[in-house]
Design a protein around this motif. Structure first.
Motif, short mmCIF file in Angstrom:
data_model
loop_
_atom_site.label_atom_id
_atom_site.label_comp_id
_atom_site.label_asym_id
_atom_site.label_seq_id
_atom_site.Cartn_x
_atom_site.Cartn_y
_atom_site.Cartn_z
N PHE A 399 -7.38 29.31 11.03
CA PHE A 399 -6.91 30.56 10.44
C PHE A 399 -6.05 30.32 9.20
N SER A 400 -5.19 29.29 9.23
CA SER A 400 -4.34 29.03 8.07
C SER A 400 -5.18 28.61 6.87
N GLY A 401 -6.24 27.84 7.09
CA GLY A 401 -7.12 27.48 5.99
C GLY A 401 -7.80 28.69 5.39
N ALA A 402 -8.24 29.62 6.24
CA ALA A 402 -8.86 30.84 5.74
C ALA A 402 -7.88 31.68 4.92
N ILE A 403 -6.63 31.77 5.39
CA ILE A 403 -5.62 32.54 4.66
C ILE A 403 -5.33 31.92 3.30
N HIS A 407 -9.03 34.57 2.52
CA HIS A 407 -9.76 35.34 3.52
C HIS A 407 -8.77 35.86 4.58
N VAL A 408 -7.83 36.66 4.12
CA VAL A 408 -6.76 37.15 5.00
C VAL A 408 -7.32 38.10 6.05
N VAL A 409 -8.20 38.99 5.65
CA VAL A 409 -8.76 39.98 6.60
C VAL A 409 -9.50 39.26 7.72
N LEU A 410 -10.26 38.24 7.38
CA LEU A 410 -10.99 37.49 8.40
C LEU A 410 -10.04 36.83 9.38
N ALA A 411 -8.93 36.28 8.89
CA ALA A 411 -7.94 35.67 9.78
C ALA A 411 -7.28 36.71 10.67
N ILE A 412 -7.02 37.90 10.14
CA ILE A 412 -6.43 38.97 10.95
C ILE A 412 -7.38 39.40 12.06
N ILE A 413 -8.68 39.49 11.73
CA ILE A 413 -9.67 39.84 12.75
C ILE A 413 -9.70 38.76 13.83
N GLY A 414 -9.59 37.50 13.42
CA GLY A 414 -9.56 36.42 14.40
C GLY A 414 -8.34 36.49 15.30
N LEU A 415 -7.18 36.78 14.73
CA LEU A 415 -5.96 36.89 15.53
C LEU A 415 -6.05 38.07 16.49
N ALA A 416 -6.60 39.19 16.03
CA ALA A 416 -6.76 40.35 16.91
C ALA A 416 -7.69 40.03 18.07
N ASN A 417 -8.76 39.30 17.78
CA ASN A 417 -9.69 38.91 18.85
C ASN A 417 -9.03 37.94 19.82
N SER A 418 -8.15 37.08 19.33
CA SER A 418 -7.43 36.19 20.24
C SER A 418 -6.55 37.00 21.19
N GLY A 419 -5.98 38.09 20.69
CA GLY A 419 -5.21 38.96 21.58
C GLY A 419 -6.07 39.63 22.63
N VAL A 420 -7.27 40.05 22.25
CA VAL A 420 -8.19 40.65 23.23
C VAL A 420 -8.58 39.64 24.29
N ALA A 421 -8.76 38.38 23.87
CA ALA A 421 -9.18 37.33 24.81
C ALA A 421 -8.16 37.10 25.91
N CYS A 422 -6.88 37.40 25.63
CA CYS A 422 -5.86 37.19 26.65
C CYS A 422 -6.16 37.97 27.92
N PHE A 423 -6.77 39.14 27.79
CA PHE A 423 -6.97 40.00 28.96
C PHE A 423 -7.89 39.35 29.98
N TYR A 424 -9.04 38.82 29.54
CA TYR A 424 -9.96 38.29 30.55
C TYR A 424 -9.56 36.90 31.02
N TYR A 425 -8.93 36.09 30.16
CA TYR A 425 -8.44 34.79 30.64
C TYR A 425 -7.32 34.98 31.66
#
Length: 508
Positions: A399-403, A407-425
């Motif tokens: 993510f830091s390389g993308a930022i 590609h800030v928006v792409l990194a934000i989408i990735g971070l948001a998806n990481s938050g969603v992943a917390c629920f099922y893990y």
């Protein structure tokens, strides 16, 4: 040692090991343990890893080594993936020694197929000729097709193997057509020659289509959305240790090919292919995490998780060349350690018949198997990306390389998806510890953890922890590999198999 043999030394060792396993298997009487075959495969894998390490010493001393008319290149980049694949195969074989003890009589085939599959994966990572990559891809794919349906008596296994074969063949067709279009646009299938010709090609549209076809073909192999439809069903029907290997080693090989192709052969078309990579990354992260939220079967949950992680890894491709290669290699190693570890623990908890399949089956598991449950929880936390684990630093570098590359928006989408992943893990983690045991629930009887399997799980846990708190060793290796992976464009001279013609002489 001849240069040609040296360039393929790890692959040759694995091939010989697989052949020896096949020759020795009929000599063991039916009903007898096949463990000696497993130990033979383990010794061959260890020898292959040492051979890769020997190649690394030569590369550090004298630079990249080419063989077979410049179609094979051994550099720090390919050696990194050789070491990674051999490590994955080694822990898989260690965990499989007792997994196939008793319920099946064809374990020898399993050990041979694992060796042959690893041979194809390693062959892909050191090939700089697309036709050679295709050969390695087919060697790897045929082995994994069979391994996916290894539990012959179960309908889900047959469905898994057939679906994997059909959709895998479909993906191979895309890749092969991409190679043909590359030849049509540049007149060559060598990565060096393609790089030199793409900038002056008279058919840029054909070149773009070729790049897209190759990316799509490899997208199937790494289970990136929307080419992921085979993944949940195949993971559900395949044996757990096979899934652990299949979800990491073939992906590592495919990502290695993708890195070489995009950054070595097609950097001048970066502005075009990076859009395709961004789309695949967003779709993979989003579809993978949303799909996992709806799963109750643990293997299907981790299948959708692997789709999401393919998206996270694709985010690294949006960085500049050096950062992209370093981040992608590091993330591949971190994901391999934590995902293989998770599947090895599930293998021990559920057994060959996979008595524990759904999240409810893992309810209160920590009461019976506290050690394995703790390790599974640790691997799940790493998959989330909790600090001091390999998963955290993998996502951080991607993510830091993308930022840094805009590609800030792409990194934000990735971070948001990481938050969603917390629920099922965390839902699975809660089932292990926090959820009370129902009165009508029956805990699985404890299954003795064999020493080889314990060593394999411990190795995966140590690697996951080490990549989280001491990532410098792996980073130094991948950073040294980057300049040799991305050299100045050079085309290997045409090599004729015929001897040179003698000089003409005139008679006085």
């Amino acid at each position: 040692m001849p240069t040609n043999l040296l360039t393929l030394l790890p692959e040759i060792i694995l091939t010989v090991t697989g052949v020896l396993v096949m020759l020795a298997e009929p000599m063991i009487a039916p009903g007898k343990s096949r463990k000696p075959l497993g130990w033979l495969a383990i010794l061959g894998t260890l020898a292959s890893g040492f051979a890769a390490f020997y190649q690394l010493q030569l590369v550090n001393a004298s630079g990249p080594i080419s063989g077979f008319y410049a179609t094979i290149q051994v550099d720090a980049f390919s050696v990194f993936f050789h070491l990674l694949i051999s490590s994955i195969v080694l822990v898989t074989l260690l965990a499989s020694l007792d997994y196939f003890e008793g319920p099946v009589s064809h374990a020898g085939e399993y050990f041979a197929l694992v060796c042959f599959g690893a041979t194809g994966m390693m062959f892909m990572t050191c090939s700089v000729e697309l036709l050679m990559v295709f050969i390695g891809l087919e060697i790897s794919s045929i082995s994994t097709y069979i391994l996916a349906g290894f539990r012959k008596g179960q309908a889900t296994a047959s469905e898994s193997s057939l679906k994997y074969f059909l959709l895998g063949s479909f993906a191979t067709a895309f890749f092969l057509y991409g190679i043909a279009l590359c030849f049509g646009a540049t007149g060559s299938t060598s990565i060096g020659a393609i790089a030199a010709s793409l900038g002056t090609t008279a058919t840029p549209a054909l070149a773009l289509l070729a790049i897209a076809m190759v990316v799509i073909g490899l997208g199937f192999k790494v289970s990136a959305a929307p080419f992921h439809v085979w993944t949940p069903d195949v993971y559900q029907g395949a044996p757990a240790p096979v899934v652990g290997m299949m979800s990491t080693a073939p992906k590592a090989a495919a990502f290695a090919v993708l890195l070489r192709f995009l950054f070595n052969a097609a950097p001048m078309y970066r502005d075009h292919w990076i859009v395709l990579i961004e789309i695949l990354a967003v779709l993979s992260m989003t579809i993978g995490n949303l799909g996992a939220l709806m799963q109750r079967d643990v293997k299907r949950l981790l299948a959708y998780s692997s789709i999401a992680h393919a998206g996270y890894l694709l985010v690294a491709f949006t960085s500049i060349q050096q950062d992209a290669v370093s981040a992608a290699c590091f993330y591949t190693a971190a994901y391999a350690a934590m995902n293989v570890g998770a599947f090895l623990v599930i293998t021990q908890l559920s057994g060959y018949d996979e008595q524990a399949r759904t999240i409810d089956d893992f309810t209160g598991m920590a009461l019976k198997r506290p050690g394995l449950s703790a390790l599974l929880g640790f691997f799940l936390l790493s998959l989330i990306g909790i600090p001091f684990t390999g998963g955290f630093f993998g996502k951080f570098y991607a993510f830091s390389g993308a930022i840094h590359n805009g590609h800030v928006v792409l990194a934000i989408i990735g971070l948001a998806n990481s938050g969603v992943a917390c629920f099922y893990y965390l839902r699975l983690l809660a089932a292990l510890y926090a959820r009370p045991v129902r009165e009508d629930a029956t805990l699985l009887s404890p299954r003795k953890l064999a020493i080889p399997a314990g060593i394999a799980i411990a190795a995966a846990a140590v690697a996951t922890l080490a990549l989280g708190i001491m990532p410098n060793h792996v980073l130094n290796l991948v950073q040294r590999a980057t300049p040799e992976t991305l050299p100045a464009f050079s085309v290997a001279p045409a090599v004729s198999t015929l001897p040179p013609a003698p000089p003409k002489t005139t008679t006085p």
